[in-house]
Design an enzyme around this catalytic site. Structure first.
Site, PDB file in Angstrom:
ATOM      1  N   PHE A   1      84.266  -7.840  95.962  1.00  0.00           N
ATOM      2  CA  PHE A   1      84.127  -8.868  96.991  1.00  0.00           C
ATOM      3  C   PHE A   1      85.070 -10.019  96.630  1.00  0.00           C
ATOM      4  O   PHE A   1      85.089 -10.470  95.477  1.00  0.00           O
ATOM      5  CB  PHE A   1      82.676  -9.339  97.024  1.00  0.00           C
ATOM      6  CG  PHE A   1      82.328 -10.190  98.204  1.00  0.00           C
ATOM      7  CD1 PHE A   1      81.998  -9.615  99.424  1.00  0.00           C
ATOM      8  CD2 PHE A   1      82.311 -11.570  98.098  1.00  0.00           C
ATOM      9  CE1 PHE A   1      81.654 -10.404 100.510  1.00  0.00           C
ATOM     10  CE2 PHE A   1      81.973 -12.368  99.189  1.00  0.00           C
ATOM     11  CZ  PHE A   1      81.644 -11.783 100.395  1.00  0.00           C
TER      12      PHE A   1
ATOM     13  N   ARG B   1      79.988  -1.335 109.702  1.00  0.00           N
ATOM     14  CA  ARG B   1      79.125  -1.214 108.531  1.00  0.00           C
ATOM     15  C   ARG B   1      77.651  -1.239 108.948  1.00  0.00           C
ATOM     16  O   ARG B   1      77.249  -2.088 109.745  1.00  0.00           O
ATOM     17  CB  ARG B   1      79.437  -2.383 107.597  1.00  0.00           C
ATOM     18  CG  ARG B   1      78.799  -2.301 106.256  1.00  0.00           C
ATOM     19  CD  ARG B   1      79.364  -3.382 105.369  1.00  0.00           C
ATOM     20  NE  ARG B   1      78.904  -4.708 105.772  1.00  0.00           N
ATOM     21  CZ  ARG B   1      78.766  -5.745 104.931  1.00  0.00           C
ATOM     22  NH1 ARG B   1      79.111  -5.591 103.657  1.00  0.00           N
ATOM     23  NH2 ARG B   1      78.336  -6.906 105.359  1.00  0.00           N
TER      24      ARG B   1
ATOM     25  N   ASP C   1      77.902  -7.283  89.030  1.00  0.00           N
ATOM     26  CA  ASP C   1      77.464  -8.012  90.209  1.00  0.00           C
ATOM     27  C   ASP C   1      76.581  -7.053  91.011  1.00  0.00           C
ATOM     28  O   ASP C   1      77.027  -5.979  91.433  1.00  0.00           O
ATOM     29  CB  ASP C   1      78.678  -8.476  91.022  1.00  0.00           C
ATOM     30  CG  ASP C   1      78.271  -9.382  92.182  1.00  0.00           C
ATOM     31  OD1 ASP C   1      77.164  -9.193  92.719  1.00  0.00           O
ATOM     32  OD2 ASP C   1      79.069 -10.258  92.543  1.00  0.00           O
TER      33      ASP C   1
ATOM     34  N   TYR D   1      69.691 -13.166  99.282  1.00  0.00           N
ATOM     35  CA  TYR D   1      69.518 -13.215 100.744  1.00  0.00           C
ATOM     36  C   TYR D   1      69.889 -11.895 101.405  1.00  0.00           C
ATOM     37  O   TYR D   1      69.795 -11.757 102.604  1.00  0.00           O
ATOM     38  CB  TYR D   1      70.327 -14.368 101.357  1.00  0.00           C
ATOM     39  CG  TYR D   1      71.780 -14.414 100.905  1.00  0.00           C
ATOM     40  CD1 TYR D   1      72.731 -13.578 101.461  1.00  0.00           C
ATOM     41  CD2 TYR D   1      72.181 -15.286  99.892  1.00  0.00           C
ATOM     42  CE1 TYR D   1      74.048 -13.606 101.033  1.00  0.00           C
ATOM     43  CE2 TYR D   1      73.492 -15.332  99.469  1.00  0.00           C
ATOM     44  CZ  TYR D   1      74.421 -14.491 100.039  1.00  0.00           C
ATOM     45  OH  TYR D   1      75.719 -14.525  99.599  1.00  0.00           O
ATOM     46  N   LYS D   2      70.345 -10.905 100.599  1.00  0.00           N
ATOM     47  CA  LYS D   2      70.690  -9.602 101.180  1.00  0.00           C
ATOM     48  C   LYS D   2      69.427  -8.727 101.154  1.00  0.00           C
ATOM     49  O   LYS D   2      68.478  -9.004 101.870  1.00  0.00           O
ATOM     50  CB  LYS D   2      71.872  -9.006 100.426  1.00  0.00           C
ATOM     51  CG  LYS D   2      73.162  -9.813 100.693  1.00  0.00           C
ATOM     52  CD  LYS D   2      74.369  -9.397  99.889  1.00  0.00           C
ATOM     53  CE  LYS D   2      75.563 -10.276 100.263  1.00  0.00           C
ATOM     54  NZ  LYS D   2      76.626 -10.260  99.260  1.00  0.00           N
TER      55      LYS D   2
HETATM   56  C1  LIG Z   1      77.532 -11.423  99.182  1.00  0.00           C
HETATM   57  C2  LIG Z   1      78.372 -11.477  97.967  1.00  0.00           C
HETATM   58  C3  LIG Z   1      78.763 -12.700  97.400  1.00  0.00           C
HETATM   59  C4  LIG Z   1      78.403 -14.010  98.053  1.00  0.00           C
HETATM   60  O1  LIG Z   1      78.587 -15.112  97.208  1.00  0.00           O
HETATM   61  P1  LIG Z   1      77.925 -16.509  97.578  1.00  0.00           P
HETATM   62  O2  LIG Z   1      78.438 -17.456  96.567  1.00  0.00           O
HETATM   63  O3  LIG Z   1      76.423 -16.311  97.503  1.00  0.00           O
HETATM   64  O4  LIG Z   1      78.324 -16.872  98.970  1.00  0.00           O
HETATM   65  C5  LIG Z   1      79.487 -12.666  96.231  1.00  0.00           C
HETATM   66  N1  LIG Z   1      79.833 -11.493  95.629  1.00  0.00           N
HETATM   67  C6  LIG Z   1      79.485 -10.307  96.160  1.00  0.00           C
HETATM   68  C7  LIG Z   1      79.873  -9.053  95.472  1.00  0.00           C
HETATM   69  C8  LIG Z   1      78.764 -10.260  97.354  1.00  0.00           C
HETATM   70  O5  LIG Z   1      78.443  -9.093  97.894  1.00  0.00           O
END
Ligand SMILES: *Cc1c(COP(=O)(O)O)cnc(C)c1O
Length: 396
Positions: A112, A355, A183, A208-209
Site C-alpha cells: 500500500f 474489488r 502490516d 476500521y477495515k
Molecule cells: C488501509 C491501509 C493503510 C491506511 O493507513 P492510515 O494511516 O490508517 O490511513 C495503510 N497501509 C495499508 C497496507 C493499508 O491497507
C-alpha cells in the site's frame, strides 16, 4: 452453507449487499448506544474524571488486548493509537535502530503506497544512506539478502488479495539477520493469524477495515515482548513516558508496550472500537476463514460463468488469498459505480480493478448470488455506459 451467528449484530441498510468490509467495516448495532454513553455519561457527566473512572487512559492497552487475541499475540503486547501510517513509522524506525549496520529496507511494489511513502520519508529524515527496495511480491522471498536490515511487508495485497506466507518469509528474514515487520491491514479479522508463532518483531494494522471500528478508528502496533524494553521510540510522546504525570523535562520511555503510545488517545473512537470488537468474542477464526473461502470461491465461479468479460486478478488458489477478490475489466470503474447505484457496494482500484471483500460476519451465499445477478445484468445491458457512472469521483 453455515452462516456465522453474528449477522444480526450489524446494522446494514436494507437493500444493500456490502462487499466493501475490507475497506470500511459496517456499523455494529450496539455501537451507537455505546458511543452515546461515552459522550453523554462519561464525557458529559464525568468530565475530566473520565480518564480514571471510565478507564480512558488505560484503554489503548486494554482494548488492544481484544485485537491481540485476533492476531495471535499475547496480552499486553499490542497498543492502540494514531493511524496506521504513524504505526508504520514507529515500527520501521525501531527496526532500523536494531540493525544500524545495515542500510536496506525490503518491501514489495504491491505494498500500500502509504507504507512506502513513510519509508521514503524516514530515509530522507535519517539521511544516512538507506535504500528502499521494492521487487515484485512474488520475488520478495529471494530478495532477502544479507544486506537487508528490515523486511516490511503487507501480508494481504490491497488490490488483489494475494497473501504472503508469513511463517516462511519471517523465517527467511531471520535467517538473513533481518528484522520483520508485518502490516496486517487486510489480515486482522480476515484470516487466522499467529503473530507470536511467526516470531516477527513487529506487526501493525488498522481497525476500521475487517475489525469494524468505524472511520478514523485508531491503528495498532504489536512489538515482540522481549524487544519492547530495548527500543528507544522515535516518536517519543508524553504518554509513552514512564511517568507522564511527573512532567519531567526529559523523556524516559515507559516499560513494555506502553512506550509505543504517543499522545492523547481518541476516547470516543476507542469506545466504538471496543464495542465492535466485542463481536469477536463469539467468532471462531477458523470457521470465519472457512466461510470466507466458501464465499469467495462461489463468487469467482459465478462471475466466471456469467461475466466472461471480466478477468480474475486474484490468486486462484484460496490458500494464497486473503478475504477479497478482484476482477479486472476495462470499464471497471463505471461498472462499479453502476453496481453501487443498485446497492452492491464494492470498490475500484486503479488502473482497472473491481474489488470485492468477503466478510462472513454479515454475508452469506444468497448475497453473493444476488450480487452476481446484478453484475451480470449491468454488463449485459451496458447500463454502466452513462456519464453519471463514467465520471471519476474523488474517493474511489
Ligand atoms: C488501509 C491501509 C493503510 C491506511 O493507513 P492510515 O494511516 O490508517 O490511513 C495503510 N497501509 C495499508 C497496507 C493499508 O491497507
Amino acid at each position: 452453507m453455515t452462516r456465522l451467528p453474528v449477522k444480526d449484530r450489524f446494522d446494514l441498510p436494507d437493500g444493500i449487499i456490502y462487499l466493501d468490509g475490507n475497506s470500511l467495516g459496517p456499523l455494529p448495532c450496539s455501537v451507537p448506544a455505546r458511543v452515546a454513553s461515552a459522550v453523554t455519561k462519561e464525557w458529559g457527566g464525568h468530565l475530566i474524571k473520565g480518564w480514571n473512572v471510565d478507564g480512558w487512559m488505560a484503554q489503548p492497552v486494554t482494548v488492544a488486548d481484544r485485537i491481540a487475541r485476533i492476531i495471535g499475540a499475547p496480552p499486553k503486547s499490542t497498543v492502540l493509537g494514531d493511524t496506521l501510517s504513524i504505526k508504520v513509522h514507529q515500527a520501521l524506525s525501531a527496526a532500523l535502530q536494531m540493525r544500524a549496520d545495515r542500510k536496506v529496507i525490503l518491501s514489495d511494489n504491491g505494498n500500500f503506497p502509504t507504507d512506502l511513502y513513510m519509508a521514503q520519508g524516514l530515509i530522507r529524515q535519517l539521511d544516512v544512506g538507506h535504500e528502499l527496495r521494492t521487487p515484485n511480491p512474488e520475488d520478495v522471498a529471494d530478495a532477502i539478502t544479507s544486506d537487508v536490515a528490515v523486511v516490511m511487508l503487507t501480508q494481504v495485497d490491497y488490490r488483489t488479495g494475494r497473501m504472503h506466507d508469513m511463517a516462511d518469509i519471517t523465517a527467511r528474514a531471520h535467517a538473513a539477520g533481518a528484522v520483520m515487520i508485518w502490516d496486517l491491514a487486510h489480515s486482522a479479522g480476515a484470516v487466522p493469524l499467529d503473530i507470536a508463532g511467526s516470531n516477527a518483531e513487529f506487526a501493525v494494522g488498522c481497525t476500521y477495515k475487517y475489525l469494524n471500528g468505524g472511520p478514523g478508528a485508531p491503528a495498532f502496533i504489536y512489538v515482540r515482548p522481549d524487544l519492547a524494553d530495548h527500543i528507544s521510540p522515535a516518536l517519543s510522546g508524553w504518554l509513552g513516558h514512564d511517568a507522564p504525570f511527573a512532567f519531567e523535562p526529559d523523556y524516559r520511555p515507559a516499560i513494555g508496550i506502553e512506550r509505543f503510545r504517543v499522545g492523547t488517545p481518541s476516547v470516543i473512537q476507542i469506545a466504538a472500537l471496543d464495542e465492535a470488537l466485542a463481536i469477536w468474542d463469539d467468532v471462531d477464526l477458523k470457521a470465519l476463514r472457512g466461510a470466507s473461502i466458501q464465499l469467495s470461491e462461489l463468487f469467482i465461479s459465478e462471475v466466471e460463468a456469467r461475466c466472461p468479460e471480466l478477468t480474475l486478478a486474484s490468486p486462484r488458489n484460496p490458500e494464497h488469498r486473503g478475504s477479497q477478490v478482484s476482477f479486472s475489466y476495462k470499464h471497471g470503474y463505471a461498472v462499479m459505480q453502476a453496481l453501487i447505484a443498485q446497492g452492491v457496494i464494492g470498490d475500484y482500484r486503479h488502473p482497472d480493478m473491481m474489488r470485492f471483500g468477503f466478510t462472513p460476519l454479515f454475508l452469506d451465499s444468497d448475497d453473493i448470488r444476488q450480487a452476481v445477478d446484478i453484475l451480470q445484468e449491468i454488463i449485459a445491458d451496458r447500463s454502466w455506459d452513462d456519464p453519471k457512472f463514467t465520471t471519476v469521483k474523488r474517493v474511489t
